[in-house]
Design an enzyme around this catalytic site. Structure first.
Site, PDB file in Angstrom:
ATOM      1  N   TYR A   1     -71.738 -41.160  48.318  1.00 33.37           N
ATOM      2  CA  TYR A   1     -71.485 -39.945  48.967  1.00 33.37           C
ATOM      3  C   TYR A   1     -71.530 -38.893  47.955  1.00 33.37           C
ATOM      4  O   TYR A   1     -71.976 -37.914  47.854  1.00 33.37           O
ATOM      5  CB  TYR A   1     -70.297 -39.955  49.713  1.00 33.37           C
ATOM      6  CG  TYR A   1     -69.775 -38.797  50.186  1.00 33.37           C
ATOM      7  CD1 TYR A   1     -70.384 -38.126  51.126  1.00 33.37           C
ATOM      8  CD2 TYR A   1     -68.562 -38.140  49.922  1.00 33.37           C
ATOM      9  CE1 TYR A   1     -70.085 -36.936  51.842  1.00 33.37           C
ATOM     10  CE2 TYR A   1     -68.020 -36.821  50.492  1.00 33.37           C
ATOM     11  CZ  TYR A   1     -68.736 -36.173  51.159  1.00 33.37           C
ATOM     12  OH  TYR A   1     -68.294 -34.987  51.848  1.00 33.37           O
TER      13      TYR A   1
ATOM     14  N   GLN B   1     -65.123 -33.774  62.168  1.00 37.85           N
ATOM     15  CA  GLN B   1     -63.995 -33.405  61.857  1.00 37.85           C
ATOM     16  C   GLN B   1     -63.885 -31.961  61.625  1.00 37.85           C
ATOM     17  O   GLN B   1     -62.995 -31.139  62.203  1.00 37.85           O
ATOM     18  CB  GLN B   1     -63.124 -33.962  60.669  1.00 37.85           C
ATOM     19  CG  GLN B   1     -61.566 -33.617  60.377  1.00 37.85           C
ATOM     20  CD  GLN B   1     -61.020 -34.300  59.238  1.00 37.85           C
ATOM     21  OE1 GLN B   1     -61.868 -34.321  58.326  1.00 37.85           O
ATOM     22  NE2 GLN B   1     -59.836 -34.232  59.140  1.00 37.85           N
TER      23      GLN B   1
ATOM     24  N   ILE C   1     -59.547 -32.771  53.796  1.00 36.43           N
ATOM     25  CA  ILE C   1     -59.306 -32.014  54.854  1.00 36.43           C
ATOM     26  C   ILE C   1     -58.490 -32.475  55.883  1.00 36.43           C
ATOM     27  O   ILE C   1     -58.484 -33.709  56.306  1.00 36.43           O
ATOM     28  CB  ILE C   1     -60.439 -31.379  55.543  1.00 36.43           C
ATOM     29  CG1 ILE C   1     -61.490 -30.887  54.552  1.00 36.43           C
ATOM     30  CG2 ILE C   1     -60.119 -30.279  56.600  1.00 36.43           C
ATOM     31  CD1 ILE C   1     -60.890 -29.667  53.743  1.00 36.43           C
TER      32      ILE C   1
ATOM     33  N   LYS D   1     -74.056 -35.639  47.150  1.00 35.88           N
ATOM     34  CA  LYS D   1     -73.524 -34.490  46.837  1.00 35.88           C
ATOM     35  C   LYS D   1     -73.808 -33.623  45.518  1.00 35.88           C
ATOM     36  O   LYS D   1     -74.275 -32.586  45.484  1.00 35.88           O
ATOM     37  CB  LYS D   1     -72.091 -34.222  47.258  1.00 35.88           C
ATOM     38  CG  LYS D   1     -71.437 -34.827  48.603  1.00 35.88           C
ATOM     39  CD  LYS D   1     -72.178 -33.598  49.638  1.00 35.88           C
ATOM     40  CE  LYS D   1     -71.774 -33.816  50.897  1.00 35.88           C
ATOM     41  NZ  LYS D   1     -72.504 -33.001  51.971  1.00 35.88           N
TER      42      LYS D   1
END
Length: 314
Positions: free
Chosen positions: A143, A13, A173, A147
């Site tokens: 996730y 994306q 986003i 990170k």
């Protein structure tokens, strides 16, 4: 000689639009796009493209040497919702790909890295409102864990080995060009498509779930500006907080309804609700604004106008 850039995960994306912008800035031939598949034919055919598995160190190294790569943008990752379904795959991809590029920089094969972090590094114990740059990070998703750990390694490689690695904690986003790839904020893209196609949408988050969000144009702008900033201006080598707007599903519904009066919404929260509930509702990004003059351009209504206009044109 122009520096050459490699984007790993260019068909995703963010990677799709980042590749386009970087080719505008640096020239098409100086930006090598790569991904594990060739499904995004528009991107694959728009300039130099290599099939690269982000977990394959030798494939990345060979590409860097063959093309004399100076800078890597590592955009490949398994996102929050997908990561919960495939935790070991998420750990493997998200962590090993980062180590590969950090070690290439450590040994001098490349000079600079962009690696995206996320608001997923935060957790239920993080202050929810105006989350500060330095705060409690106890993520509850695979996730988010990848990170958070990645941020620590980025800072470590900068401090110990002088690696010029730069990072942003992206909020959700929103884009009209590429469909999202398995994140918890995906509803904010899906809702525009469904409003135009079916005039109705069933949301997987509850109506008052406020999350930090950003229009894709602002996310790309932030990325390119951070990478262009003088190294000595940067005080954060883990990852910068970044913010633009925060809104709820109800807010975005009302913004769309101003353009499509017959649009309706229903709410059926699923497993992604617990992920969203663990994240902040707003972000303090004053450090980014001070260090490299970050400013966003799009509010909710401007974003809605852009999304509906561009999706209608498609």
């Amino acid at each position: 000689m122009s520096s050459k850039l490699l984007i790993i995960g260019a068909c995703g994306q963010i990677g799709t639009e980042l590749t386009t912008k970087l080719r505008e800035i640096h020239g098409t031939d100086n930006v090598i796009a790569s991904d594990i598949n060739t499904r995004n034919l528009d991107l694959v055919n728009s300039g130099p493209f290599e099939i690269i598995d982000a977990k394959n160190f030798n494939a990345i190294k060979d590409c860097c040497i063959n093309h004399k790569i100076d800078t890597i943008y590592l955009m490949a990752a398994l996102l929050s919702a997908t990561g919960e379904k495939y935790p070991m795959e998420a750990w493997d991809l998200n962590m090993n790909s980062l180590f590969h590029v950090l070690n290439l920089a450590k040994t001098g094969v490349i000079k600079k890295i962009f690696w995206p972090s996320s608001i997923a590094v935060f957790g239920p114990t993080t202050p929810k409102t105006q989350t500060p740059q330095h705060t409690i990070c106890e993520p509850t998703t695979v996730y988010g864990i990848t990170k958070q750990v990645g941020e620590r390694w980025c800072e470590y490689y900068h401090e110990k080995y002088g690696v010029d690695v730069r990072s942003i904690r992206y909020p959700g986003i929103i884009s009209h060009k590429a469909m999202p790839g398995g994140g918890t904020t995906d509803y904010a893209v899906e809702i525009y498509h469904e409003a135009l196609k079916h005039k109705s949408y069933t949301c997987f988050l509850s109506e008052n779930t406020s999350l930090p969000m950003m229009f894709m144009d602002d996310a790309i702008k932030a990325t390119t500006e951070l990478m262009a900033a003088p190294s000595n201006h940067l005080t954060i080598r883990s990852s910068y907080n970044l913010s633009a707007i925060s809104f709820t599903p109800q807010d975005i519904y009302e913004s769309i309804k101003a353009h499509i009066p017959e649009f309706t919404i229903t709410y059926q929260p699923d497993f992604r609700q617990a992920i969203a509930d663990s994240w902040p509702s707003s972000i303090d990004d004053s450090v980014a604004r001070n260090d490299w003059n970050w400013q966003h351009d799009f509010d909710l209504d401007a974003m809605t106008h852009e999304m509906l206009t561009n999706l209608r044109n498609k």
